[in-house]
Design a protein around this motif. Sequence first.
Motif, PDB file in Angstrom:
ATOM      1  N   THR A  50      64.257  55.805  76.059  1.00  0.00           N
ATOM      2  CA  THR A  50      64.847  55.129  74.909  1.00  0.00           C
ATOM      3  C   THR A  50      65.296  56.161  73.875  1.00  0.00           C
ATOM      4  O   THR A  50      64.819  57.292  73.845  1.00  0.00           O
ATOM      5  CB  THR A  50      63.838  54.182  74.257  1.00  0.00           C
ATOM      6  N   GLY A  51      66.207  55.744  73.029  1.00  0.00           N
ATOM      7  CA  GLY A  51      66.651  56.596  71.932  1.00  0.00           C
ATOM      8  C   GLY A  51      67.108  55.757  70.762  1.00  0.00           C
ATOM      9  O   GLY A  51      67.685  54.680  70.939  1.00  0.00           O
ATOM     10  N   THR A  52      66.796  56.228  69.564  1.00  0.00           N
ATOM     11  CA  THR A  52      67.232  55.566  68.337  1.00  0.00           C
ATOM     12  C   THR A  52      67.734  56.652  67.404  1.00  0.00           C
ATOM     13  O   THR A  52      66.979  57.562  67.057  1.00  0.00           O
ATOM     14  CB  THR A  52      66.090  54.789  67.664  1.00  0.00           C
ATOM     15  N   SER A  53      69.002  56.608  67.037  1.00  0.00           N
ATOM     16  CA  SER A  53      69.553  57.666  66.187  1.00  0.00           C
ATOM     17  C   SER A  53      69.928  57.104  64.821  1.00  0.00           C
ATOM     18  O   SER A  53      70.597  56.078  64.709  1.00  0.00           O
ATOM     19  CB  SER A  53      70.775  58.303  66.848  1.00  0.00           C
ATOM     20  N   GLN A  54      69.450  57.802  63.793  1.00  0.00           N
ATOM     21  CA  GLN A  54      69.688  57.372  62.423  1.00  0.00           C
ATOM     22  C   GLN A  54      71.128  57.655  62.011  1.00  0.00           C
ATOM     23  O   GLN A  54      71.723  58.643  62.419  1.00  0.00           O
ATOM     24  CB  GLN A  54      68.755  58.113  61.463  1.00  0.00           C
ATOM     25  N   VAL A  55      71.651  56.751  61.189  1.00  0.00           N
ATOM     26  CA  VAL A  55      72.977  56.957  60.632  1.00  0.00           C
ATOM     27  C   VAL A  55      72.924  57.060  59.106  1.00  0.00           C
ATOM     28  O   VAL A  55      73.958  57.122  58.445  1.00  0.00           O
ATOM     29  CB  VAL A  55      73.936  55.810  61.039  1.00  0.00           C
TER      30      VAL A  55
ATOM     31  N   HIS B 293      71.705  53.510  65.614  1.00  0.00           N
ATOM     32  CA  HIS B 293      72.281  53.295  66.939  1.00  0.00           C
ATOM     33  C   HIS B 293      71.147  53.186  67.954  1.00  0.00           C
ATOM     34  O   HIS B 293      70.128  53.878  67.844  1.00  0.00           O
ATOM     35  CB  HIS B 293      73.191  54.461  67.344  1.00  0.00           C
ATOM     36  N   ALA B 294      71.338  52.332  68.941  1.00  0.00           N
ATOM     37  CA  ALA B 294      70.331  52.137  69.994  1.00  0.00           C
ATOM     38  C   ALA B 294      70.861  52.733  71.293  1.00  0.00           C
ATOM     39  O   ALA B 294      72.006  52.486  71.675  1.00  0.00           O
ATOM     40  CB  ALA B 294      70.043  50.649  70.171  1.00  0.00           C
ATOM     41  N   LEU B 295      70.004  53.523  71.976  1.00  0.00           N
ATOM     42  CA  LEU B 295      70.423  54.179  73.213  1.00  0.00           C
ATOM     43  C   LEU B 295      69.357  54.023  74.293  1.00  0.00           C
ATOM     44  O   LEU B 295      68.166  53.893  73.996  1.00  0.00           O
ATOM     45  CB  LEU B 295      70.680  55.676  72.990  1.00  0.00           C
ATOM     46  N   PHE B 296      69.819  54.059  75.532  1.00  0.00           N
ATOM     47  CA  PHE B 296      68.891  54.076  76.671  1.00  0.00           C
ATOM     48  C   PHE B 296      69.592  54.740  77.842  1.00  0.00           C
ATOM     49  O   PHE B 296      70.770  54.475  78.103  1.00  0.00           O
ATOM     50  CB  PHE B 296      68.469  52.654  77.064  1.00  0.00           C
ATOM     51  N   VAL B 297      68.859  55.635  78.524  1.00  0.00           N
ATOM     52  CA  VAL B 297      69.367  56.252  79.749  1.00  0.00           C
ATOM     53  C   VAL B 297      68.357  55.982  80.850  1.00  0.00           C
ATOM     54  O   VAL B 297      67.157  55.872  80.593  1.00  0.00           O
ATOM     55  CB  VAL B 297      69.596  57.772  79.580  1.00  0.00           C
ATOM     56  N   ALA B 298      68.860  55.860  82.090  1.00  0.00           N
ATOM     57  CA  ALA B 298      67.954  55.520  83.186  1.00  0.00           C
ATOM     58  C   ALA B 298      68.568  55.902  84.517  1.00  0.00           C
ATOM     59  O   ALA B 298      69.792  56.049  84.640  1.00  0.00           O
ATOM     60  CB  ALA B 298      67.655  54.016  83.175  1.00  0.00           C
TER      61      ALA B 298
ATOM     62  N   LEU C 141      72.557  55.735  84.566  1.00  0.00           N
ATOM     63  CA  LEU C 141      73.187  54.815  83.620  1.00  0.00           C
ATOM     64  C   LEU C 141      72.853  55.205  82.188  1.00  0.00           C
ATOM     65  O   LEU C 141      71.747  55.661  81.907  1.00  0.00           O
ATOM     66  CB  LEU C 141      72.693  53.387  83.902  1.00  0.00           C
ATOM     67  N   SER C 142      73.817  55.038  81.311  1.00  0.00           N
ATOM     68  CA  SER C 142      73.563  55.171  79.869  1.00  0.00           C
ATOM     69  C   SER C 142      74.148  53.965  79.158  1.00  0.00           C
ATOM     70  O   SER C 142      75.204  53.449  79.552  1.00  0.00           O
ATOM     71  CB  SER C 142      74.177  56.453  79.310  1.00  0.00           C
ATOM     72  N   VAL C 143      73.470  53.515  78.125  1.00  0.00           N
ATOM     73  CA  VAL C 143      73.941  52.408  77.287  1.00  0.00           C
ATOM     74  C   VAL C 143      73.771  52.814  75.831  1.00  0.00           C
ATOM     75  O   VAL C 143      72.712  53.318  75.444  1.00  0.00           O
ATOM     76  CB  VAL C 143      73.165  51.102  77.558  1.00  0.00           C
ATOM     77  N   VAL C 144      74.808  52.621  75.037  1.00  0.00           N
ATOM     78  CA  VAL C 144      74.754  52.862  73.597  1.00  0.00           C
ATOM     79  C   VAL C 144      75.204  51.591  72.898  1.00  0.00           C
ATOM     80  O   VAL C 144      76.267  51.050  73.210  1.00  0.00           O
ATOM     81  CB  VAL C 144      75.658  54.033  73.168  1.00  0.00           C
ATOM     82  N   VAL C 145      74.391  51.108  71.978  1.00  0.00           N
ATOM     83  CA  VAL C 145      74.749  49.947  71.165  1.00  0.00           C
ATOM     84  C   VAL C 145      74.864  50.422  69.728  1.00  0.00           C
ATOM     85  O   VAL C 145      73.863  50.824  69.111  1.00  0.00           O
ATOM     86  CB  VAL C 145      73.694  48.825  71.277  1.00  0.00           C
TER      87      VAL C 145
END
Length: 647
Positions: A535-540, A565-570, A581-585
């Motif tokens: 999981t990943g969460t990046s501050q803006v 921003h919300a991120l996930f790689v798998a 796979l990568s997903v960025v919301v």
Amino acid sequence: MRRPARDRAEGQRRITRRALVLGGAQVAVLGALLFRMRHLQVDQADEFRLLADENRINLQLIAPARGRIFDREGRVIAENVPSYRITVTREQAGDTEAVLDRLARLVELKTGELEKARRDLAELRGDTPVTVADRVDWEAISRVAVNAPALPGVTPEVGLSRRYPLGAAYAHAIGYVGAVSERDLDRLDAPEALLRLPRFQIGKIGLEARHEDILRGEAGTRRVEVNAAGRIMRELERQEGSPGADIQVTCDNALQTYAHARLRGEGAAAVMLDCETGDILVCASSPGYDPNLFVRGISSADYRALLEDPLRPLPNKAVQGIYPPGSTFKMVTALAALDAGLVDFNETVYCPGFKEVSGRRFHCWKRGGHGNVDLHRSLRNSCDVYYYEMAMRVGIEGISAMARRLGIGEQFDLPMTSVAEGLAPSRQWKLAYRGEAWMVGDSANTAIGQGFVLASPLQLAVMTARLATSRAIVPRLVKSIAGVDQPTGHGDSLGLNENHLREIRRAMFAVSNNQRGTAFRSRIVEDSLRLAGKTGTSQVRNISATERADGVRDNRDLPREQRDHALFVAFAPHDAPRFALSVVVEHGGGGSTAAAPIARDIMLQALYGGDPPLSAYPAADRPRIRTLQEELKRERERPTPEANDRA
């Protein structure tokens, strides 16, 4: 008094000489004329016959059929469909306003198209056909043909127009075509005559633009006989051109449409790669738009709506969007420390919730801290302090070098518009572009995927594929051109210690399958298909000391543009990776809540080749998943607006 005989004889001789000279001159002139007439009528007969023929014979270009685009299974992505239009040629029409007035009584002429036609008729060469009505029906074409004698210079034509049956699903990756504009022509040194045909379409963005030379084909020609009014009487000769080459891309229509539907309602992107070949199976950006609108000329209102949409539907977020990768970057920092021999698997770092670096406090996301954590637990629980410590040991150059080795900061050569390079920052970069020296605090921020580091969803998918396979996988979008397979992106060995990579994968497996893992709720239950992720969460936004002391506000309480921003790689299956796979919301909040569920659902679609059984999901999720599957099925089966127009 009579002249003497001698004088009379002399005068007679003079007259005779003059007559002879005059007669000789006349004979010479007549001979020259006769010779010239013979030369023109006999010797140059063929040349003048050709000139006469050219007055009644026109040579016309035939637009080639544009190459089609298919998915990896041979299913259509972009095709050509018949399109009827009506053109006017100024030289043949004479009084164009009178002709247009008569034409308007037979066919509905749209105001915008009519005004453009008037401008083109005034500005373009007189022999250039100008389209006054496009995409008309057969009845309109028939009325024009029946009234042809009263419509000099008017020609009903049938051509081919581009159609994208899947609508928005491929709008960003494949792009769209549009009529050649003056701006397009100005960019070319010597534009070919084919580009000046009425409403000739060329690629504007995406693969359609990047492979324009392959898809366009070569024009054919035809010689036609015309009457005095310019009406075509018969076709004398025809030479067909060469159609454009068909292109097969690596994407999968079923996966692509599912991913696009799953991302709906979000500003988001998803990229999936085949771990064996590097093939891009999914390249989805949300929200999308209907590319068919651009093919036939998008209205000002529709285009303005796209520009003003806060979710930004026009950019291809999958390859153009660059984001702080957040905690998905922690594998890079961990590998840099392991590769440099500065930490081992069992060494622990104490996390009290923060770390002092050069007199500044760098906080962990967990306010109370994680206590003693080793490499495995630091990834599983996403402890920030562990990576602050690794940054102090490795330094930015080691982290930056490992990031580039894994694909961050690398601009991949793909036939899409504006593929981003991302950024793996270094001391030299900051000095060159910011005019400032690198600070130790910059290294701490970079270690957890914040600060200056930036990555696209494509790069994050490549990073994940390389971690999963130990190979320098390169993404590939084009599978074949005209039936000829293109090189794969299998890649050579990364040259990294396999034990280090194995430990990273084991920790990523725990992220999704250990109860304390940050993505446990988005796990795959089926044992043989379990995924490994991060999981990943990046501050803006910056969090002030006052807010931190009072308690950091929840993302749900913030305006959308201030949310993380919300991120996930798998990759999956974890023990024999097939897909990465990568997903960025964008502004999705947390990676575990916003991005991980989407990634899990797309991954299951790929693993099962369609809707997976509910047993693959955690029991608590199954009622929600059943409803979601039904909604997405309806979404994917819903016809595009363009299809509704045809109906």
